[in-house]
Design a protein around this motif. Structure first.
Motif, PDB file in Angstrom:
ATOM      1  N   MET A   1      36.949-108.931   7.338  1.00 21.88           N
ATOM      2  CA  MET A   1      35.644-108.511   6.426  1.00 21.88           C
ATOM      3  C   MET A   1      35.876-106.979   6.825  1.00 21.88           C
ATOM      4  O   MET A   1      35.280-106.503   5.595  1.00 21.88           O
ATOM      5  N   ARG A   3      37.980-104.815   6.501  1.00 20.66           N
ATOM      6  CA  ARG A   3      38.655-104.156   5.576  1.00 20.66           C
ATOM      7  C   ARG A   3      38.178-104.227   4.360  1.00 20.66           C
ATOM      8  O   ARG A   3      38.244-103.263   3.376  1.00 20.66           O
ATOM      9  N   SER A   4      37.556-105.270   3.895  1.00 23.29           N
ATOM     10  CA  SER A   4      36.882-105.507   2.628  1.00 23.29           C
ATOM     11  C   SER A   4      35.715-104.405   2.377  1.00 23.29           C
ATOM     12  O   SER A   4      35.405-104.164   1.379  1.00 23.29           O
ATOM     13  N   ARG A   7      37.452-101.295   1.777  1.00 23.45           N
ATOM     14  CA  ARG A   7      38.124-101.312   0.379  1.00 23.45           C
ATOM     15  C   ARG A   7      36.906-100.939  -0.658  1.00 23.45           C
ATOM     16  O   ARG A   7      36.904-100.462  -1.592  1.00 23.45           O
ATOM     17  N   GLY A   8      35.893-101.874  -0.404  1.00 21.35           N
ATOM     18  CA  GLY A   8      34.717-101.487  -1.384  1.00 21.35           C
ATOM     19  C   GLY A   8      34.143-100.025  -1.507  1.00 21.35           C
ATOM     20  O   GLY A   8      33.583 -99.619  -2.503  1.00 21.35           O
ATOM     21  N   SER A  84      33.352-106.323  -3.418  1.00 22.95           N
ATOM     22  CA  SER A  84      34.587-106.712  -2.693  1.00 22.95           C
ATOM     23  C   SER A  84      34.411-107.754  -1.852  1.00 22.95           C
ATOM     24  O   SER A  84      35.244-108.499  -1.376  1.00 22.95           O
ATOM     25  N   LEU A  85      33.277-107.624  -1.236  1.00 24.34           N
ATOM     26  CA  LEU A  85      32.736-108.849  -0.362  1.00 24.34           C
ATOM     27  C   LEU A  85      32.871-110.374  -1.339  1.00 24.34           C
ATOM     28  O   LEU A  85      33.414-111.210  -0.692  1.00 24.34           O
ATOM     29  N   CYS A  87      34.692-110.892  -3.854  1.00 22.08           N
ATOM     30  CA  CYS A  87      36.211-111.207  -3.967  1.00 22.08           C
ATOM     31  C   CYS A  87      36.880-111.745  -2.541  1.00 22.08           C
ATOM     32  O   CYS A  87      37.683-112.483  -2.718  1.00 22.08           O
ATOM     33  N   HIS A  88      36.542-110.957  -1.662  1.00 16.23           N
ATOM     34  CA  HIS A  88      36.993-111.559  -0.109  1.00 16.23           C
ATOM     35  C   HIS A  88      36.617-113.004   0.060  1.00 16.23           C
ATOM     36  O   HIS A  88      37.278-113.667   0.587  1.00 16.23           O
ATOM     37  N   ARG A  92      37.307-114.408  -7.751  1.00 16.22           N
ATOM     38  CA  ARG A  92      38.212-113.315  -8.399  1.00 16.22           C
ATOM     39  C   ARG A  92      38.461-113.584  -9.755  1.00 16.22           C
ATOM     40  O   ARG A  92      38.654-114.550 -10.253  1.00 16.22           O
ATOM     41  N   LEU A 148      39.879-102.524  -6.604  1.00 23.20           N
ATOM     42  CA  LEU A 148      39.813-103.393  -5.723  1.00 23.20           C
ATOM     43  C   LEU A 148      40.987-104.389  -5.972  1.00 23.20           C
ATOM     44  O   LEU A 148      41.558-104.889  -5.005  1.00 23.20           O
ATOM     45  N   GLU A 153      42.236-106.791  -2.792  1.00 25.91           N
ATOM     46  CA  GLU A 153      40.925-107.444  -2.583  1.00 25.91           C
ATOM     47  C   GLU A 153      40.831-108.689  -3.558  1.00 25.91           C
ATOM     48  O   GLU A 153      41.441-108.760  -4.725  1.00 25.91           O
TER      49      GLU A 153
END
Length: 153
Positions: A1, A3-4, A7-8, A84-85, A87-88, A92, A148, A153
């Motif tokens: 999480m 990392r997301s 990335r976000g 990003s979260l 997508c995580h 998608r 992303l 992501e």
């Protein structure tokens, strides 16, 4: 999480940079002034919280302008983290639809508070006003979502 989230933040920063470039280019090409709406929004929020921005005259106006710009960065990076979260979590979308949705989310995150606080009334905007707002936000969306997707992501 985590990392997301990182990335976000990165994707939101990329998108915010693209939005700022588009906005400043529009200002330079058309000779239009910068919007006072972000500063006015910050001022109304601060007053509503019972924490008015200190100072007077130019110093206060400069603080509000700086806080307005910082609030835009916060919205851009925060929107990147939210997307990003999502997508995580497994949602998608294809790049085009994801970029459009991300841009619309960022636009709503800025325009709805301004409208609710009475700073701006999108119902009264001209086509040029809408384009000046929508185009940079769409560019933000495609840059953010593209970053992303490009980075897993």
């Amino acid at each position: 999480m985590m990392r997301s989230i990182v990335r976000g933040c990165v994707a939101g920063a990329v998108g915010t940079t693209v939005l700022n470039v588009a906005t400043f280019a529009d200002m330079a090409l058309r000779g239009r002034p910068s919007s006072q709406a972000p500063a006015q929004t910050v001022e109304k929020i601060a007053q509503g919280m019972g924490r008015p921005v200190p100072g007077s005259g130019d110093g206060r106006e400069n603080r509000l302008s700086g806080l307005g710009g910082l609030s835009g960065i916060a919205v851009g990076v925060g929107t990147g983290v939210m997307v990003s979260l999502v997508c995580h979590a497994g949602l998608r979308l294809p790049w085009g639809l994801g970029g459009l949705a991300t841009g619309a989310l960022a636009m709503a995150a800025t325009d709805l508070p301004m409208a609710r606080l009475g700073v701006s009334d999108p119902a009264g905007w001209s086509a040029t006003d809408w384009a000046s707002d929508a185009v940079p936000h769409l560019m933000y969306g495609f840059a953010t979502y593209g970053t992303l997707v490009e980075h897993g992501e």
